[in-house]
Design an enzyme around this catalytic site. Sequence first.
Site, PDB file in Angstrom:
ATOM      1  N   ASP A  40       0.962  -1.112   0.039  1.00  0.00           N
ATOM      2  CA  ASP A  40      -0.107  -0.172  -0.003  1.00  0.00           C
ATOM      3  C   ASP A  40       0.915   1.363   0.039  1.00  0.00           C
ATOM      4  O   ASP A  40       0.381   2.145  -0.706  1.00  0.00           O
ATOM      5  CB  ASP A  40      -1.130   0.088   1.169  1.00  0.00           C
ATOM      6  CG  ASP A  40      -0.439   0.096   2.756  1.00  0.00           C
ATOM      7  OD1 ASP A  40       0.768  -0.253   2.812  1.00  0.00           O
ATOM      8  OD2 ASP A  40      -1.375   0.359   3.502  1.00  0.00           O
ATOM      9  N   GLY A 125      -2.322  -5.029  18.798  1.00  0.00           N
ATOM     10  CA  GLY A 125      -1.030  -5.378  18.630  1.00  0.00           C
ATOM     11  C   GLY A 125      -0.709  -6.474  17.572  1.00  0.00           C
ATOM     12  O   GLY A 125       0.180  -6.921  17.320  1.00  0.00           O
ATOM     13  N   ALA A 126      -1.988  -6.926  17.115  1.00  0.00           N
ATOM     14  CA  ALA A 126      -1.841  -8.385  16.597  1.00  0.00           C
ATOM     15  C   ALA A 126      -1.755  -8.256  14.982  1.00  0.00           C
ATOM     16  O   ALA A 126      -1.774  -9.205  14.319  1.00  0.00           O
ATOM     17  CB  ALA A 126      -2.945  -9.010  16.824  1.00  0.00           C
ATOM     18  N   GLY A 127      -1.911  -7.276  14.475  1.00  0.00           N
ATOM     19  CA  GLY A 127      -1.870  -6.887  13.015  1.00  0.00           C
ATOM     20  C   GLY A 127      -3.336  -6.868  12.469  1.00  0.00           C
ATOM     21  O   GLY A 127      -3.360  -7.369  11.359  1.00  0.00           O
ATOM     22  N   SER A 130      -6.356  -2.914  14.781  1.00  0.00           N
ATOM     23  CA  SER A 130      -7.231  -2.453  16.127  1.00  0.00           C
ATOM     24  C   SER A 130      -7.143  -0.771  16.234  1.00  0.00           C
ATOM     25  O   SER A 130      -8.085  -0.024  16.427  1.00  0.00           O
ATOM     26  CB  SER A 130      -6.665  -3.074  17.591  1.00  0.00           C
ATOM     27  OG  SER A 130      -5.261  -2.484  17.694  1.00  0.00           O
ATOM     28  N   SER A 131      -5.997  -0.229  15.668  1.00  0.00           N
ATOM     29  CA  SER A 131      -5.911   1.217  15.808  1.00  0.00           C
ATOM     30  C   SER A 131      -6.661   2.120  14.480  1.00  0.00           C
ATOM     31  O   SER A 131      -7.499   2.949  15.019  1.00  0.00           O
ATOM     32  CB  SER A 131      -4.560   1.882  15.684  1.00  0.00           C
ATOM     33  OG  SER A 131      -3.748   1.004  15.113  1.00  0.00           O
ATOM     34  N   ASP A 175      -5.619  -0.055   6.069  1.00  0.00           N
ATOM     35  CA  ASP A 175      -6.237  -0.328   7.133  1.00  0.00           C
ATOM     36  C   ASP A 175      -7.443   0.518   7.467  1.00  0.00           C
ATOM     37  O   ASP A 175      -8.487   0.286   7.586  1.00  0.00           O
ATOM     38  CB  ASP A 175      -5.550  -0.337   8.466  1.00  0.00           C
ATOM     39  CG  ASP A 175      -4.254  -1.077   8.183  1.00  0.00           C
ATOM     40  OD1 ASP A 175      -3.954  -1.971   7.423  1.00  0.00           O
ATOM     41  OD2 ASP A 175      -3.061  -1.200   9.019  1.00  0.00           O
ATOM     42  N   TYR A 224       9.629  -1.436   9.929  1.00  0.00           N
ATOM     43  CA  TYR A 224       8.473  -1.133   8.820  1.00  0.00           C
ATOM     44  C   TYR A 224       9.242   0.225   8.101  1.00  0.00           C
ATOM     45  O   TYR A 224       9.007   0.289   6.803  1.00  0.00           O
ATOM     46  CB  TYR A 224       7.091  -0.771   9.551  1.00  0.00           C
ATOM     47  CG  TYR A 224       6.168  -0.374   8.649  1.00  0.00           C
ATOM     48  CD1 TYR A 224       5.222  -1.411   8.095  1.00  0.00           C
ATOM     49  CD2 TYR A 224       5.712   0.957   8.301  1.00  0.00           C
ATOM     50  CE1 TYR A 224       4.042  -1.038   7.547  1.00  0.00           C
ATOM     51  CE2 TYR A 224       4.659   1.254   7.589  1.00  0.00           C
ATOM     52  CZ  TYR A 224       3.607   0.097   7.244  1.00  0.00           C
ATOM     53  OH  TYR A 224       2.898   0.653   6.244  1.00  0.00           O
TER      54      TYR A 224
HETATM   55  C1  GLA Z   1       0.312  -2.245   8.470  1.00  0.00           C
HETATM   56  C2  GLA Z   1       0.066  -1.054   7.895  1.00  0.00           C
HETATM   57  C3  GLA Z   1      -0.450  -1.052   6.421  1.00  0.00           C
HETATM   58  C4  GLA Z   1       0.232  -1.942   5.537  1.00  0.00           C
HETATM   59  C5  GLA Z   1       0.748  -3.262   6.213  1.00  0.00           C
HETATM   60  C6  GLA Z   1       1.418  -4.224   5.551  1.00  0.00           C
HETATM   61  O1  GLA Z   1      -0.793  -2.933   8.746  1.00  0.00           O
HETATM   62  O2  GLA Z   1      -0.644  -0.295   8.769  1.00  0.00           O
HETATM   63  O3  GLA Z   1      -0.790   0.354   5.808  1.00  0.00           O
HETATM   64  O4  GLA Z   1       1.329  -1.332   5.158  1.00  0.00           O
HETATM   65  O5  GLA Z   1       1.120  -3.117   7.644  1.00  0.00           O
HETATM   66  O6  GLA Z   1       0.664  -4.522   4.600  1.00  0.00           O
END
Ligand code: GLA
Length: 388
Positions: A40, A125-127, A130-131, A175, A224
């Site tokens: 993204d 924090g799990a991906g 949540s934020s 997200d 990241y």
């Molecule tokens: C996090 C970031 C997203 C995206 C993903 C990886 O979730 O918030 O914007 O970059 O990592 O795909």
Amino acid sequence: MVSHPLYDKVTHAFQSRFQHSPQLVVRAPGRVNLIGEHTDYNDGFVLPVAVDRAVWLAVTPQSEAWATIRALDMRNDEKTFPVDRVPSSAGGWDDYPKGVVWAYLEQMKTLSGIQATLTSDVPIGAGMSSSAALELAFAYTWNHLEGFEISRDDLALMCQKAENQYVGVNCGIMDQMISACGKAGHAMFLDTRTLERNYCPIPEGIAIVVADSLVRRSLASSEYNVRRGQCEQAVRILKEYLPKITALRDVTPDELNRFGQHLPDVVLRRARHVVTENARVLLFAKALYQHDVTALRTLMVEGHRSLRDDYEVSAPELDTLVEATLEVPGCYGARLTGAGFGGCIVALVAENAVSEVEKHVVQIYANRYGQAPKVYITRPANGVEVIS
Ligand code: GLA
């Protein structure tokens, strides 16, 4: 009548804290990304699903220009901050609603104060975003209360800006867009450059299973940013040979084969992940439409391998979860999901194989790491909405 345990929880807590019923209840979902990872911020493609785990917010406006918010999951922690000037950041959960206030003030929009209670079943924090869910819940609430009529796309962009500039996390747009624009029963194919999207139905009989490794890496956000920097470096170098490109989205696999030799090895591997991942998202969306589960599996397996070896954002725990899931007949593919460095994997699983997958994954993981992963069977849900 709304029937959901978190609806009951958030409205009862509101009633007992503020002594009246909330005027509004808003729900904003978390997400799981099926494919299109780290694309993204390269103007590429993503294919996330909004899930039936969400932030629930009960709200009543108040005449004073203050927000008083009680977070039920943070041991009822209550925060009060102004909404007629930029509230100062303290690094807590309330930075998200404060960031939303900041974003509205940036647009010269004044807000009414609110009383609110808040709960969520999106793991933190799990991906699973949540934020972003928290940001969208507040942004949508104020949009609704004030009658601003800001579009969902623009709300997502405002929330991303709040996260980038107020909270200080340099995320892409995926997200916020999926929490704003998800559709029940569907994944969302999103072009992050234009924000154009198509909704792909999740075929009947396929469940989306998420397994949380419970690993949280503190280096995740700095790593990241390192990855983002490497992608930008790749574009700067490749531009000498491909002057029209502005992002890795513009580079084809063939062009990378021809000009990749000019990139340092690690930068080439990062670029190769992004370029091949974009191609995989396109093929994956097609395979979903065609119910081609063999292609889905191949693409997810290749996607995971690319994240592990070229992008280097996996972890042994995530690799174990992916491998264990793939061993069970009826698993149509598995890969890490979200930014990586810990967090979750996602698998597509035949509905009648879900309990077997869950049992197997828990057993293998617990044997190796001494604790069971958390397994969530999720359903594709709508984006942010007013519930009552
Ligand atoms: C996090 C970031 C997203 C995206 C993903 C990886 O979730 O918030 O914007 O970059 O990592 O795909």
